[in-house]
Design an enzyme around this catalytic site. Structure first.
Site: not given
Ligand code: COA
Length: 150
Positions: A104, A116
């Site tokens: 979710e 996702y």
């Molecule tokens: C969501 C989260 C886990 C992504 O982690 P991350 O290490 O920054 O992600 P990555 O660098 O591995 O990116 C992988 C993909 O995620 C997406 N993504 C990550 N950050 C993004 C951003 N700020 N905007 C758009 N897409 C994003 C993209 O599809 C990206 O692929 P790409 O690099 O080819 O564009 C991180 O933003 C986070 O910890 N957020 C706060 C906690 C949270 O909301 N968790 C989810 C709860 S449901």
């Protein structure tokens, strides 16, 4: 250099810190401690020189996995850490014969939704007013069986 390992009690402080920085209603320390004892739960962390920089977990229920959480420390975001951990955990599920996984996400959490959808999760439903009585939860599923092609 980050390593992915199974969550251990020494990771609780780091996870608590990332939780507080990442979510409006973070898990309490007790909730994190309870997850370590939950027989349905599997959690992994990414460590960088012994420091927790990300974590992710799921509950295994029969042949389904419910992803409970993923978060990356702010300083490590947008560097591929979240996706590396996400794919590692999906492979872990597959190795344990999980057939499908669900999660979710808040409808406004665009970084997580992008992560996702990029990794094969498909929108299957919506629960209105799920988060704090306001934002909807989007429900995603993906099949895990067979080779995981990302
Ligand atoms: C969501 C989260 C886990 C992504 O982690 P991350 O290490 O920054 O992600 P990555 O660098 O591995 O990116 C992988 C993909 O995620 C997406 N993504 C990550 N950050 C993004 C951003 N700020 N905007 C758009 N897409 C994003 C993209 O599809 C990206 O692929 P790409 O690099 O080819 O564009 C991180 O933003 C986070 O910890 N957020 C706060 C906690 C949270 O909301 N968790 C989810 C709860 S449901």
């Amino acid at each position: 250099m980050t390593d992915i390992i199974t969550m251990q009690p020494r990771h609780i402080d780091g996870i608590e810190e990332i939780e507080r920085a990442s979510f409006k209603t973070p898990w309490s320390r007790k909730m994190i401690e309870d997850e370590l004892k939950n027989p349905l739960a599997t959690y992994f962390v990414c460590e960088n020189n012994g420091k927790v920089v990300a974590y992710m977990g799921y509950y295994r229920i029969l042949d389904e996995a419910h992803i409970t959480n993923i978060a990356v420390a702010e300083a490590y975001r947008r560097q591929g850490c979240g996706e590396k951990l996400f794919r590692y955990v999906l492979e872990d599920m597959r190795s344990k014969n999980v057939a499908r996984a669900t999660l979710e996400v808040n409808e406004h959490n665009l970084p997580a939704i992008a992560l996702y959808e990029k990794n094969g999760f498909v929108l299957a439903g919506k629960r209105p007013c799920y988060y704090e009585g306001k934002d909807a939860a989007l429900i995603y599923w993906r099949n895990i069986e067979g080779e995981l092609l990302f």
